[in-house]
Write an enzyme that holds these catalytic residues in place. Structure first.
Site, mmCIF file in Angstrom:
data_model
loop_
_atom_site.group_PDB
_atom_site.id
_atom_site.type_symbol
_atom_site.label_atom_id
_atom_site.label_comp_id
_atom_site.label_asym_id
_atom_site.label_seq_id
_atom_site.Cartn_x
_atom_site.Cartn_y
_atom_site.Cartn_z
ATOM 1 N N SER A 1 0.855 -1.187 0.000
ATOM 2 C CA SER A 1 0.000 0.000 0.000
ATOM 3 C C SER A 1 0.884 1.228 0.000
ATOM 4 O O SER A 1 2.014 1.202 0.522
ATOM 5 C CB SER A 1 -0.899 0.011 1.237
ATOM 6 O OG SER A 1 -1.510 1.281 1.406
ATOM 7 N N TYR B 1 -1.769 -0.717 10.396
ATOM 8 C CA TYR B 1 -1.912 -1.032 8.967
ATOM 9 C C TYR B 1 -0.669 -0.616 8.189
ATOM 10 O O TYR B 1 -0.114 -1.408 7.423
ATOM 11 C CB TYR B 1 -3.149 -0.332 8.407
ATOM 12 C CG TYR B 1 -3.357 -0.568 6.924
ATOM 13 C CD1 TYR B 1 -3.888 -1.769 6.457
ATOM 14 C CD2 TYR B 1 -3.013 0.398 5.983
ATOM 15 C CE1 TYR B 1 -4.075 -2.007 5.106
ATOM 16 C CE2 TYR B 1 -3.200 0.173 4.625
ATOM 17 C CZ TYR B 1 -3.730 -1.025 4.191
ATOM 18 O OH TYR B 1 -3.900 -1.254 2.844
#
Length: 255
Positions: free
Chosen positions: A152, A165
């Protein structure tokens, strides 16, 4: 269709999170290049079965496998099931993951418990470490393999979800660098794609106009645009040890 048009003929791709936007688009992309697809899903059984039929219509073998990849035992069982039914994966696209609790870029780190941190790391990173570990011996014996992680843009920027995350995704980059250096001489490449703000996915179904205005390209990305990068990494034997960022120009990058 010629071999040059189907360069992945005879290869098996295992895609985790295959029923999501990026996973599904990648399965379709790799199938057009001749790869058989092991379709992993957790809850979306109907979507998985529909995708299997679609892939089979493209002339490749496709089988669905259900697994809750929040536990290491489920990873072992998934790998065993794929191996028993289809053989050893030649291409591993580690795509499944969770966002976890959202606290935003100005949130309080105290709001993320250590248990939630570990759950996020296990689901996003640990299970894919294990799946890679299980898949590598067969790749070594064939002198051919492709390991691809779906990271990501948060891995490089901190993102908008939270430290659990972002750090779980940046950990994938360390894995890529070690794996690439260790197994390049074995014919195995290791890379990652790092998407940013890809709409029509479970994690980011729809964005706001305010958020869209911050992107230099003026729009959100589409799953097919990430799938094309995975296809590149699956078919290119010379590209390894790379993180391909696709974020509409949000972040600059170089060596």
């Amino acid at each position: 269709m010629s071999n040059s048009q189907r360069p992945l003929e005879g290869k098996l791709a295992l895609i985790t999170g295959c029923t999501g936007g990026i996973g599904k688009a990648t399965a379709q992309s790799l199938a057009t290049k001749g790869a058989s697809i092991a379709v992993h899903y957790n809850a979306a059984e109907e979507t998985a079965q529909s995708l299997v039929k679609e892939l089979q219509a493209l002339g490749v073998t496709a089988v669905s496998f259900k697994a809750d990849l929040s536990s290491y035992q489920a990873v072992r069982e998934l790998h065993q099931a794929v191996k028993a039914s289809m053989g050893d994966p030649d291409i591993l696209f580690c795509n499944a993951g969770i966002l976890g609790q959202t606290i935003g870029p100005k949130g309080n780190i105290q709001d993320i418990s250590v248990d939630h941190f570990e759950d996020t790391w296990r689901t996003n990173t640990g299970v894919h470490f294990l799946l890679t570990q299980l898949s590598l011996p067969a790749m070594e014996s064939k002198k051919w393999g492709r390991i691809i992680f779906c990271s990501s843009v948060a891995a490089g920027t901190g993102g908008v979800i939270g430290p659990h995350y972002a750090s779980s995704k940046s950990a994938m980059h360390g894995l890529v660098h070690w794996l690439a250096a260790r197994y390049a001489s074995e014919g195995i490449t290791a890379n990652a794609v790092a998407p940013g703000l890809i709409t029509n996915t479970g994690m980011f179904p729809k964005g706001t106009l305010e958020l869209q205005a911050k992107l230099p390209v003026g729009r959100f990305g589409q799953p097919e645009e990430i799938a094309s990068l995975v296809e590149l990494l699956a078919t290119n034997a010379y590209m390894t040890n790379k993180i391909l960022v696709a974020d509409g120009g949000m972040t600059p990058s170089a060596f």
